[in-house]
Design a protein around this motif. Structure first.
Motif, short mmCIF file in Angstrom:
data_model
loop_
_atom_site.label_atom_id
_atom_site.label_comp_id
_atom_site.label_asym_id
_atom_site.label_seq_id
_atom_site.Cartn_x
_atom_site.Cartn_y
_atom_site.Cartn_z
N THR A 148 -3.89 4.11 -8.91
CA THR A 148 -5.16 4.32 -8.23
C THR A 148 -5.27 5.76 -7.72
OG1 THR A 148 -6.65 3.63 -6.48
CG2 THR A 148 -4.30 3.35 -6.04
N LEU A 149 -6.42 6.34 -7.94
CA LEU A 149 -6.68 7.71 -7.47
C LEU A 149 -7.33 7.69 -6.08
CD1 LEU A 149 -8.13 9.19 -10.81
CD2 LEU A 149 -5.75 9.18 -10.01
N ASP A 150 -7.70 6.51 -5.63
CA ASP A 150 -8.42 6.34 -4.36
C ASP A 150 -7.77 5.20 -3.57
OD1 ASP A 150 -10.68 8.14 -4.96
OD2 ASP A 150 -11.14 6.67 -6.51
N PRO A 151 -8.03 5.15 -2.24
CA PRO A 151 -7.58 3.97 -1.51
C PRO A 151 -8.30 2.73 -2.04
CG PRO A 151 -8.30 5.72 -0.02
CD PRO A 151 -8.71 6.13 -1.39
N VAL A 152 -7.59 1.62 -2.10
CA VAL A 152 -8.17 0.39 -2.66
C VAL A 152 -7.95 -0.77 -1.69
CG1 VAL A 152 -7.95 -1.33 -4.50
CG2 VAL A 152 -7.76 1.08 -5.06
N THR A 153 -8.99 -1.57 -1.51
CA THR A 153 -8.87 -2.84 -0.78
C THR A 153 -9.47 -3.91 -1.67
OG1 THR A 153 -11.05 -2.58 0.18
CG2 THR A 153 -9.19 -1.71 1.46
N ARG A 154 -9.33 -5.16 -1.27
CA ARG A 154 -9.98 -6.19 -2.08
C ARG A 154 -11.49 -5.93 -2.11
NH1 ARG A 154 -8.91 -12.25 -0.74
NH2 ARG A 154 -6.96 -11.85 -1.79
N GLU A 155 -12.05 -5.45 -0.98
CA GLU A 155 -13.50 -5.17 -0.93
C GLU A 155 -13.89 -4.11 -1.96
OE1 GLU A 155 -14.98 -2.74 2.22
OE2 GLU A 155 -16.90 -3.80 2.31
N LEU A 203 -3.02 -16.25 -5.78
CA LEU A 203 -3.49 -14.92 -6.21
C LEU A 203 -2.75 -13.83 -5.44
CD1 LEU A 203 -7.36 -15.34 -6.59
CD2 LEU A 203 -5.56 -15.61 -8.29
N LEU A 204 -2.31 -12.83 -6.22
CA LEU A 204 -1.64 -11.67 -5.63
C LEU A 204 -2.61 -10.49 -5.62
CD1 LEU A 204 1.71 -11.62 -7.64
CD2 LEU A 204 1.48 -12.06 -5.19
N GLY A 205 -2.65 -9.76 -4.53
CA GLY A 205 -3.48 -8.55 -4.48
C GLY A 205 -2.99 -7.69 -3.32
N TRP A 206 -3.22 -6.41 -3.41
CA TRP A 206 -2.67 -5.51 -2.39
C TRP A 206 -3.70 -4.46 -2.00
CZ3 TRP A 206 -0.11 -7.07 -6.82
CH2 TRP A 206 1.11 -7.74 -6.65
N ASP A 207 -3.74 -4.10 -0.74
CA ASP A 207 -4.43 -2.86 -0.35
C ASP A 207 -3.51 -1.73 -0.80
OD1 ASP A 207 -6.35 -4.40 0.78
OD2 ASP A 207 -5.86 -3.91 2.87
N MET A 208 -4.11 -0.67 -1.34
CA MET A 208 -3.28 0.40 -1.92
C MET A 208 -3.74 1.77 -1.45
SD MET A 208 -3.20 -1.02 -5.84
CE MET A 208 -2.13 0.25 -6.50
N GLU A 209 -2.80 2.68 -1.43
CA GLU A 209 -3.10 4.09 -1.17
C GLU A 209 -2.91 4.85 -2.49
OE1 GLU A 209 -4.23 5.53 1.51
OE2 GLU A 209 -4.32 3.55 2.44
N PRO A 210 -3.58 6.00 -2.65
CA PRO A 210 -3.35 6.81 -3.85
C PRO A 210 -1.86 7.09 -3.99
CG PRO A 210 -5.17 7.71 -2.55
CD PRO A 210 -4.58 6.60 -1.73
N GLY A 211 -1.35 6.93 -5.20
CA GLY A 211 0.09 7.12 -5.43
C GLY A 211 0.83 5.79 -5.56
N ASP A 212 0.26 4.73 -4.98
CA ASP A 212 0.83 3.39 -5.21
C ASP A 212 0.45 2.97 -6.63
OD1 ASP A 212 1.52 3.47 -2.54
OD2 ASP A 212 -0.05 2.07 -1.89
N ALA A 225 -13.15 -7.90 -8.61
CA ALA A 225 -14.56 -8.04 -8.25
C ALA A 225 -15.26 -6.69 -8.39
CB ALA A 225 -14.64 -8.53 -6.81
N GLY A 226 -16.56 -6.67 -8.16
CA GLY A 226 -17.27 -5.40 -8.08
C GLY A 226 -16.78 -4.63 -6.85
N ASN A 227 -17.24 -3.39 -6.75
CA ASN A 227 -16.84 -2.56 -5.61
C ASN A 227 -17.89 -2.70 -4.50
OD1 ASN A 227 -16.13 -0.62 -3.81
ND2 ASN A 227 -15.93 1.04 -5.28
N ALA A 228 -17.55 -3.51 -3.50
CA ALA A 228 -18.52 -3.80 -2.44
C ALA A 228 -18.54 -2.72 -1.36
CB ALA A 228 -18.20 -5.16 -1.82
N SER A 229 -17.65 -1.72 -1.48
CA SER A 229 -17.68 -0.65 -0.49
C SER A 229 -18.90 0.23 -0.74
CB SER A 229 -16.40 0.18 -0.59
OG SER A 229 -16.58 1.40 0.10
N ASN A 230 -19.54 0.68 0.34
CA ASN A 230 -20.70 1.57 0.18
C ASN A 230 -20.29 3.01 0.04
OD1 ASN A 230 -22.60 -0.44 0.41
ND2 ASN A 230 -22.44 -0.42 2.65
N THR A 231 -19.04 3.31 0.36
CA THR A 231 -18.64 4.72 0.45
C THR A 231 -17.48 5.09 -0.46
OG1 THR A 231 -17.24 4.04 2.29
CG2 THR A 231 -19.38 5.01 2.85
N GLN A 232 -16.69 4.11 -0.85
CA GLN A 232 -15.42 4.42 -1.51
C GLN A 232 -15.45 4.13 -3.01
OE1 GLN A 232 -12.26 5.72 -0.09
NE2 GLN A 232 -12.37 6.03 -2.31
#
Ligand SMILES: O=C(O)CCC(=O)C(=O)O
Length: 324
Positions: A148-155, A203-212, A225-232
């Protein structure tokens, strides 16, 4: 063991760290892990820039392909053939050493890469699927690194996996984010929407930082899912490597190979389309690409378009595919 690379090519850096035994055990047990802090910021920044350049029009499949640009989704495959940042990450980074650590085979080849960009607010889902039905290969020794090049959450469209599903015998239809009819034109059943079965599957899923990096098996069921964040934005690159048991096995309704590769069914992956990266690169496989970008071959593209038409896909056939 380190790799030996001829002096004219970049010297691959050592991995920031190797995978721990417990991470390898979890990968074998669950089919997917999140390995923290594997890619350095300099590499991530180079890949951010390269990815945006490719999206602006320097990619393989172009504006059509697997893109849904009006919905904030961009994807492409085999970009390493055109873009040097993708080439260097594939061949001359620490990923081959990590792939060797996971696969444990004598030789490791670079299979291909693919990116999945979901801009902030993109409603595009990645339907649940296994990767192996997408590919014109047979074998089990394939590993994917999802960077991931960006921070990632399930949202913001974090990828999720059905824990342990890499041991299932069942195979599901290859479904792309834009539901391409050609890729879906197989006898396989569609995968269930596991996101609606959270009480029944693990289900397995993780919040991630760039570099993970997510590291996963070719059979494990996954989706996002789709990207529900308005900013990220959520920009992810999947780099895939193969081991000794992986052979060319062409089938209808699998990912097109748009370069000549010289492989016959049953041949171990290798050559200029799937170059060896461990224990060393092979000069004759990468020399042409080192000289400059290699656009898709008109002959290979023509053969694939003919296959599409022979199978009833446009422009004259009844069915339409993103690939023609
Ligand atoms: O990033 C996504 O949403 C999908 C990734 C994926 O399916 C893969 O890398 O195999």
């Amino acid at each position: 063991m380190s790799r030996s690379i001829p002096a004219k090519y970049p010297t691959p850096p050592s991995p920031l760290r190797y995978l721990e035994k417990k991470e390898l055990a979890a990968l074998a047990e669950d089919g997917a892990i999140c390995a923290r802090a594997l890619i350095n910021e300099e590499t991530l920044e180079r890949m951010r820039e390269a990815t945006e350049v490719v999206i602006r029009g320097d990619g393989v499949l172009g504006d059509g392909g697997i893109n849904l640009a009006d919905q904030g989704f961009h994807g492409d495959i085999f970009v390493w053939k055109l873009n040097d940042a993708f080439r260097d990450l594939a061949l001359f980074s620490s990923l081959p050493a990590l792939a060797h650590q996971v696969l444990g085979t004598e030789r490791v080849n670079f299979f291909y890469e693919q990116f999945f960009i979901k801009r902030a607010g993109s409603p595009v889902k990645t339907p649940w699927h296994q990767d192996i039905p997408f590919w014109p290969v047979a074998g089990s020794q394939i590993v994917s690194f999802w960077i991931t090049l960006d921070p990632v959450t399930r949202e913001s469209s974090g990828l999720e996996f059905v824990r342990g599903s890499h041991r299932w015998d069942e195979r599901f239809k290859a479904v792309t984010p834009n539901y391409d009819p050609y890729m879906m034109d197989s006898e396989l059943p569609p995968a269930p929407d596991f996101a609606t079965q959270r009480d029944e599957v693990d289900l397995l899923g993780w919040d991630m930082e760039p570099g993970d990096v997510l590291i996963f098996d070719p059979v494990v069921c996954h989706g996002s899912a789709g990207n529900a964040s308005n900013t990220q934005d959520r920009r992810a690159l999947a780099f895939r490597y193969s081991g000794d048991d992986v052979v060319f096995a062409p089938r209808h309704a699998t990912m097109p190979l748009l370069w000549e590769h010289g492989l016959e069914p049953g041949d171990r992956l290798g050559g200029s389309l799937f170059p060896q990266v461990w224990p060393q690169v092979i000069e004759s496989e990468i020399a042409r690409r080192w000289e400059g970008p290699e656009p898709p071959s008109p002959k290979a593209v023509g053969e694939f378009l003919k296959h599409l038409q022979d199978s009833g896909f446009g422009p004259k056939g009844d069915k339409r595919s993103i690939f023609n």
